[in-house]
Design a protein around this motif. Structure first.
Motif, mmCIF file in Angstrom:
data_model
loop_
_atom_site.group_PDB
_atom_site.id
_atom_site.type_symbol
_atom_site.label_atom_id
_atom_site.label_comp_id
_atom_site.label_asym_id
_atom_site.label_seq_id
_atom_site.Cartn_x
_atom_site.Cartn_y
_atom_site.Cartn_z
ATOM 1 N N GLU A 32 34.601 52.925 47.516
ATOM 2 C CA GLU A 32 33.302 51.953 47.871
ATOM 3 C C GLU A 32 32.902 51.472 46.603
ATOM 4 O OE1 GLU A 32 28.895 52.351 49.502
ATOM 5 O OE2 GLU A 32 30.465 53.269 50.505
ATOM 6 N N PHE A 35 35.233 46.284 44.729
ATOM 7 C CA PHE A 35 34.965 44.840 45.156
ATOM 8 C C PHE A 35 33.420 44.439 45.061
ATOM 9 C CE2 PHE A 35 38.861 46.679 47.059
ATOM 10 C CZ PHE A 35 39.530 45.575 46.321
ATOM 11 N N THR A 36 32.540 45.357 44.274
ATOM 12 C CA THR A 36 31.433 44.860 44.437
ATOM 13 C C THR A 36 30.634 45.042 42.775
ATOM 14 O OG1 THR A 36 31.094 45.496 46.514
ATOM 15 C CG2 THR A 36 29.264 45.137 45.222
ATOM 16 N N GLU A 42 28.735 41.368 34.921
ATOM 17 C CA GLU A 42 29.824 40.731 35.358
ATOM 18 C C GLU A 42 31.051 41.830 34.921
ATOM 19 O OE1 GLU A 42 32.582 37.139 34.359
ATOM 20 O OE2 GLU A 42 30.302 36.934 34.613
ATOM 21 N N ARG A 45 31.313 48.074 37.806
ATOM 22 C CA ARG A 45 31.299 48.260 39.025
ATOM 23 C C ARG A 45 30.736 49.638 38.998
ATOM 24 N NH1 ARG A 45 34.140 44.035 41.385
ATOM 25 N NH2 ARG A 45 34.754 42.773 39.746
ATOM 26 N N VAL A 122 38.039 40.804 43.300
ATOM 27 C CA VAL A 122 37.348 39.791 43.878
ATOM 28 C C VAL A 122 36.509 40.419 45.067
ATOM 29 C CG1 VAL A 122 37.607 37.438 44.761
ATOM 30 C CG2 VAL A 122 38.994 38.166 43.011
ATOM 31 N N GLY A 123 35.220 39.679 45.007
ATOM 32 C CA GLY A 123 34.679 40.370 46.184
ATOM 33 C C GLY A 123 35.145 39.739 47.843
ATOM 34 N N GLY A 124 35.381 40.710 48.563
ATOM 35 C CA GLY A 124 35.811 40.365 49.979
ATOM 36 C C GLY A 124 37.198 40.696 50.074
ATOM 37 N N GLU A 126 38.750 43.586 49.604
ATOM 38 C CA GLU A 126 39.005 44.642 50.436
ATOM 39 C C GLU A 126 39.537 44.421 51.681
ATOM 40 O OE1 GLU A 126 37.060 49.143 50.521
ATOM 41 O OE2 GLU A 126 35.423 47.436 50.318
ATOM 42 N N PRO A 148 36.691 32.663 51.183
ATOM 43 C CA PRO A 148 35.351 33.027 50.961
ATOM 44 C C PRO A 148 34.448 32.383 51.637
ATOM 45 C CG PRO A 148 36.633 32.689 48.782
ATOM 46 C CD PRO A 148 37.292 32.128 50.046
#
Length: 156
Positions: A32, A35-36, A42, A45, A122-124, A126, A148
Motif C-alpha cells: 500500500e 502509487f501515492t 514528488e 512514497r 502513477v496514481g491509479g 494499482e 484519470p
C-alpha cells in the motif's frame, strides 16, 4: 518478463536489489502506498508491505530500523501475476525501512513500512495492475474507462 520461481504462491509483489539479481529481498502479499506520493514530496512514497519475508539486503535493513543502516539501497519493485511471473516493475531508489511488526498473514512474516523514491508509479495504476493480475482487463476499449478522473471542469 522473468519468473520469480522463489515460491511466490499468493504473493503479489517482489523486491530485488538493482545491483545484483541474486540479492533477492523478498515477497509481499500486499503493498500500500507505491502509487501515492507523499504530500509536497514528488516521487517520495511511504510503502507498507503486508505479509513480507525480508531477505538479503532488505533483511539487513530491518535489523537496523532507526539508524542510517536501515537504508537498503535501490531495487526493482516487481508486480507479480497469479502464477508468480513478473508482469512489470518499477525502479525504486533509497529504500529505507522505518517500521517492522509481526504480520497476521502467517508465522515468520512481517509487515514493514519503508520510504522510497519512485518517479514513475502513477496514481491509479494499482487498479490497472490488479485488473491485469486477475484477468479482468479483457475487453476491447476497456482502457477508456480507466482514464484519470477529472472534475466537472475537466481538471485532474
Amino acid at each position: 518478463m522473468r519468473t520469480s520461481g522463489r515460491g511466490s504462491e499468493g504473493q503479489k509483489y517482489a523486491l530485488t536489489s538493482d545491483e545484483d539479481d541474486a540479492d533477492f529481498w523478498g515477497f509481499a502479499h500486499e503493498a500500500e502506498g507505491l502509487f501515492t506520493p507523499l504530500p509536497d514530496e514528488e516521487g517520495t512514497r511511504r510503502v507498507h508491505l503486508t505479509g513480507c519475508l525480508p531477505q538479503g539486503g532488505l533483511l539487513e535493513s530491518v535489523s537496523h530500523v532507526g539508524s542510517r543502516r536501515a537504508l537498503a539501497g535501490n531495487a526493482w519493485f516487481e508486480l507479480l501475476d497469479g502464477d508468480g511471473v513478473t508482469m512489470g516493475s518499477y525502479f525504486v531508489n533509497e529504500v529505507t525501512v522505518i517500521d517492522v511488526k509481526p504480520s497476521a498473514c502467517g508465522a515468520g512474516l512481517v509487515d514493514l513500512t519503508m520510504t522510497l523514491w519512485c518517479d514513475n508509479a502513477v496514481g491509479g495504476a494499482e487498479r490497472v495492475w490488479d485488473l491485469i493480475r486477475t484477468g479482468h482487463l479483457n475487453r476491447t476499449g476497456m482502457w477508456h474507462e480507466l482514464a484519470p478522473r477529472t472534475d466537472e471542469h475537466g481538471c485532474r
